[in-house]
Structures are given as structure tokens and as C-alpha cells.
Design a protein around this motif. Sequence first.
Motif, PDB file in Angstrom:
ATOM      1  N   SER A  26      39.862  77.896 124.870  1.00  0.00           N
ATOM      2  CA  SER A  26      40.358  78.553 126.086  1.00  0.00           C
ATOM      3  C   SER A  26      41.754  78.109 126.490  1.00  0.00           C
ATOM      4  N   GLU A  27      42.173  76.907 126.061  1.00  0.00           N
ATOM      5  CA  GLU A  27      43.460  76.376 126.500  1.00  0.00           C
ATOM      6  C   GLU A  27      44.498  76.194 125.399  1.00  0.00           C
ATOM      7  N   GLN A  28      44.068  75.907 124.165  1.00  0.00           N
ATOM      8  CA  GLN A  28      45.021  75.540 123.125  1.00  0.00           C
ATOM      9  C   GLN A  28      45.104  76.505 121.952  1.00  0.00           C
ATOM     10  N   SER A  29      44.083  77.298 121.732  1.00  0.00           N
ATOM     11  CA  SER A  29      44.104  78.198 120.574  1.00  0.00           C
ATOM     12  C   SER A  29      45.140  79.300 120.788  1.00  0.00           C
ATOM     13  N   THR A  30      45.515  79.934 119.713  1.00  0.00           N
ATOM     14  CA  THR A  30      46.417  81.076 119.808  1.00  0.00           C
ATOM     15  C   THR A  30      45.643  82.390 119.840  1.00  0.00           C
ATOM     16  N   TRP A  31      44.324  82.326 119.716  1.00  0.00           N
ATOM     17  CA  TRP A  31      43.525  83.542 119.581  1.00  0.00           C
ATOM     18  C   TRP A  31      42.500  83.752 120.693  1.00  0.00           C
ATOM     19  N   ALA A  32      42.199  82.751 121.502  1.00  0.00           N
ATOM     20  CA  ALA A  32      41.128  82.921 122.486  1.00  0.00           C
ATOM     21  C   ALA A  32      41.467  82.336 123.858  1.00  0.00           C
ATOM     22  N   VAL A  33      42.744  82.208 124.176  1.00  0.00           N
ATOM     23  CA  VAL A  33      43.137  81.652 125.475  1.00  0.00           C
ATOM     24  C   VAL A  33      42.475  82.452 126.587  1.00  0.00           C
ATOM     25  N   GLY A  34      41.869  81.733 127.518  1.00  0.00           N
ATOM     26  CA  GLY A  34      41.213  82.362 128.655  1.00  0.00           C
ATOM     27  C   GLY A  34      39.759  82.734 128.421  1.00  0.00           C
ATOM     28  N   ILE A  35      39.238  82.492 127.225  1.00  0.00           N
ATOM     29  CA  ILE A  35      37.839  82.825 126.945  1.00  0.00           C
ATOM     30  C   ILE A  35      36.928  82.063 127.907  1.00  0.00           C
ATOM     31  N   SER A  36      35.859  82.688 128.328  1.00  0.00           N
ATOM     32  CA  SER A  36      34.952  82.034 129.278  1.00  0.00           C
ATOM     33  C   SER A  36      33.971  81.119 128.550  1.00  0.00           C
ATOM     34  N   ARG A  37      33.457  80.164 129.279  1.00  0.00           N
ATOM     35  CA  ARG A  37      32.455  79.254 128.712  1.00  0.00           C
ATOM     36  C   ARG A  37      31.214  80.040 128.291  1.00  0.00           C
ATOM     37  N   ALA A  38      30.814  81.035 129.053  1.00  0.00           N
ATOM     38  CA  ALA A  38      29.628  81.826 128.716  1.00  0.00           C
ATOM     39  C   ALA A  38      29.799  82.532 127.371  1.00  0.00           C
ATOM     40  N   ILE A  39      30.992  83.049 127.105  1.00  0.00           N
ATOM     41  CA  ILE A  39      31.228  83.718 125.826  1.00  0.00           C
ATOM     42  C   ILE A  39      31.226  82.707 124.688  1.00  0.00           C
ATOM     43  N   VAL A  40      31.828  81.540 124.892  1.00  0.00           N
ATOM     44  CA  VAL A  40      31.806  80.496 123.862  1.00  0.00           C
ATOM     45  C   VAL A  40      30.365  80.091 123.570  1.00  0.00           C
ATOM     46  N   ASP A  41      29.569  79.890 124.606  1.00  0.00           N
ATOM     47  CA  ASP A  41      28.160  79.522 124.416  1.00  0.00           C
ATOM     48  C   ASP A  41      27.428  80.582 123.599  1.00  0.00           C
ATOM     49  N   ARG A  42      27.626  81.851 123.941  1.00  0.00           N
ATOM     50  CA  ARG A  42      26.948  82.945 123.237  1.00  0.00           C
ATOM     51  C   ARG A  42      27.422  83.035 121.791  1.00  0.00           C
ATOM     52  N   ALA A  43      28.707  82.836 121.553  1.00  0.00           N
ATOM     53  CA  ALA A  43      29.248  82.882 120.193  1.00  0.00           C
ATOM     54  C   ALA A  43      28.647  81.768 119.333  1.00  0.00           C
ATOM     55  N   ILE A  44      28.563  80.572 119.879  1.00  0.00           N
ATOM     56  CA  ILE A  44      27.982  79.444 119.143  1.00  0.00           C
ATOM     57  C   ILE A  44      26.514  79.708 118.847  1.00  0.00           C
ATOM     58  N   GLU A  45      25.805  80.209 119.819  1.00  0.00           N
ATOM     59  CA  GLU A  45      24.366  80.475 119.669  1.00  0.00           C
ATOM     60  C   GLU A  45      24.084  81.479 118.552  1.00  0.00           C
ATOM     61  N   ASN A  46      24.999  82.402 118.322  1.00  0.00           N
ATOM     62  CA  ASN A  46      24.773  83.485 117.368  1.00  0.00           C
ATOM     63  C   ASN A  46      25.585  83.357 116.087  1.00  0.00           C
ATOM     64  N   SER A  47      25.979  82.132 115.743  1.00  0.00           N
ATOM     65  CA  SER A  47      26.800  81.906 114.558  1.00  0.00           C
ATOM     66  C   SER A  47      26.332  80.669 113.811  1.00  0.00           C
ATOM     67  N   LEU A  48      26.755  80.571 112.572  1.00  0.00           N
ATOM     68  CA  LEU A  48      26.584  79.356 111.788  1.00  0.00           C
ATOM     69  C   LEU A  48      27.801  78.487 112.097  1.00  0.00           C
ATOM     70  N   CYS A  49      27.578  77.363 112.733  1.00  0.00           N
ATOM     71  CA  CYS A  49      28.681  76.511 113.203  1.00  0.00           C
ATOM     72  C   CYS A  49      28.766  75.227 112.396  1.00  0.00           C
ATOM     73  N   PHE A  50      29.988  74.783 112.185  1.00  0.00           N
ATOM     74  CA  PHE A  50      30.281  73.553 111.461  1.00  0.00           C
ATOM     75  C   PHE A  50      31.060  72.636 112.390  1.00  0.00           C
ATOM     76  N   GLY A  51      30.507  71.484 112.696  1.00  0.00           N
ATOM     77  CA  GLY A  51      31.216  70.486 113.469  1.00  0.00           C
ATOM     78  C   GLY A  51      31.703  69.389 112.551  1.00  0.00           C
ATOM     79  N   GLY A  52      32.937  68.940 112.749  1.00  0.00           N
ATOM     80  CA  GLY A  52      33.502  67.828 111.986  1.00  0.00           C
ATOM     81  C   GLY A  52      33.658  66.628 112.907  1.00  0.00           C
ATOM     82  N   TYR A  53      33.149  65.471 112.471  1.00  0.00           N
ATOM     83  CA  TYR A  53      33.070  64.287 113.328  1.00  0.00           C
ATOM     84  C   TYR A  53      33.689  63.073 112.645  1.00  0.00           C
ATOM     85  N   VAL A  54      34.435  62.307 113.420  1.00  0.00           N
ATOM     86  CA  VAL A  54      34.978  61.027 112.978  1.00  0.00           C
ATOM     87  C   VAL A  54      34.438  59.975 113.933  1.00  0.00           C
TER      88      VAL A  54
END
Length: 144
Positions: A26-54
Motif C-alpha cells: 500500500s505504501e512502497q510498491s509501484t503497482w498497488a499503492v493505496g490498496i486496502s487491508r481487506a483486499i490484501v487479506d482476500r488476495a492472500i487467502e485466495n492465492s498460493l503465497c511464498f514468504g521469505g524469512y531471515v
Amino acid sequence: MASTSTLQISTDRSELDVPLIYRFLSEQSTWAVGISRAIVDRAIENSLCFGGYVDGRQVAFARVVTDYATFGNLVDVFVIPEFRGRGYSKEIMKAVMAHPSLKGLRRFMLATGDAHGLYAQFGFTAPQRPETLMERYFPNIYVS
């Protein structure tokens, strides 16, 4: 190049730092600035997600929208700025491409404005038949 800690990659959605993902998109990407938290939650719920952790901290993310049979669309790939330049984007892409549920897709697509070199390393090219592709695109849909 800075010293590199090992990037651990997981597709377990319960491990995702959703507030971090939301802030980046919502703040730093060049493609989704202003996206709502609800839309991010729904997108994650309906996708295969990969998290990278250090060291247990999420520093990278990628999401694939797919039917797990014929089609996939790679979206929302990022490494947070302070962890860039360490090869983590390549590592998360290797995990995406190696995932058993994404093997054998007839079409695997993505859109990028500036990372063509990264994705080319994984076999992505310009469309072979661009005249067959169409889209409905609303680039500023999240900005009010």
C-alpha cells in the motif's frame, strides 16, 4: 555485496507477516499503492503465497494466483528495501518455480515494469502471441 543470511521460504499462510505485506504493497510498491487491508487479506487467502524469512523476520514475498492445473499468474513479488541485493529475489523465485503445485502449467504469466532480467532467468519471456492477449487494467484503482 553484504553478507547473506540464509533465506527460509514457506508457503504456510499462518507464518506471513500480513501487516508488513500490507504496508509494503500500500505504501512502497509501484503497482498497488493505496490498496486496502481487506483486499490484501482476500488476495492472500485466495492465492498460493511464498514468504521469505531471515532469522524469523519476513523480508520477502511472492504470490501466485492459480487453478493449480493449467494457469498461474505471479504477482506481488518483493524484497523489503533493506534486504535487497542479497539474492533473495532469486531464492524466492526458485521456490516458486520448484513448487510441485505449479509444475506443468500451460501458461504462467506475470507483469513487471523493471525486473525483466530477474524473470528471464526463470524462463519468462514476452508473450509469443501478444495479439491473442487482452486485459482490463485499472492502474490507479486503489488511489482515491
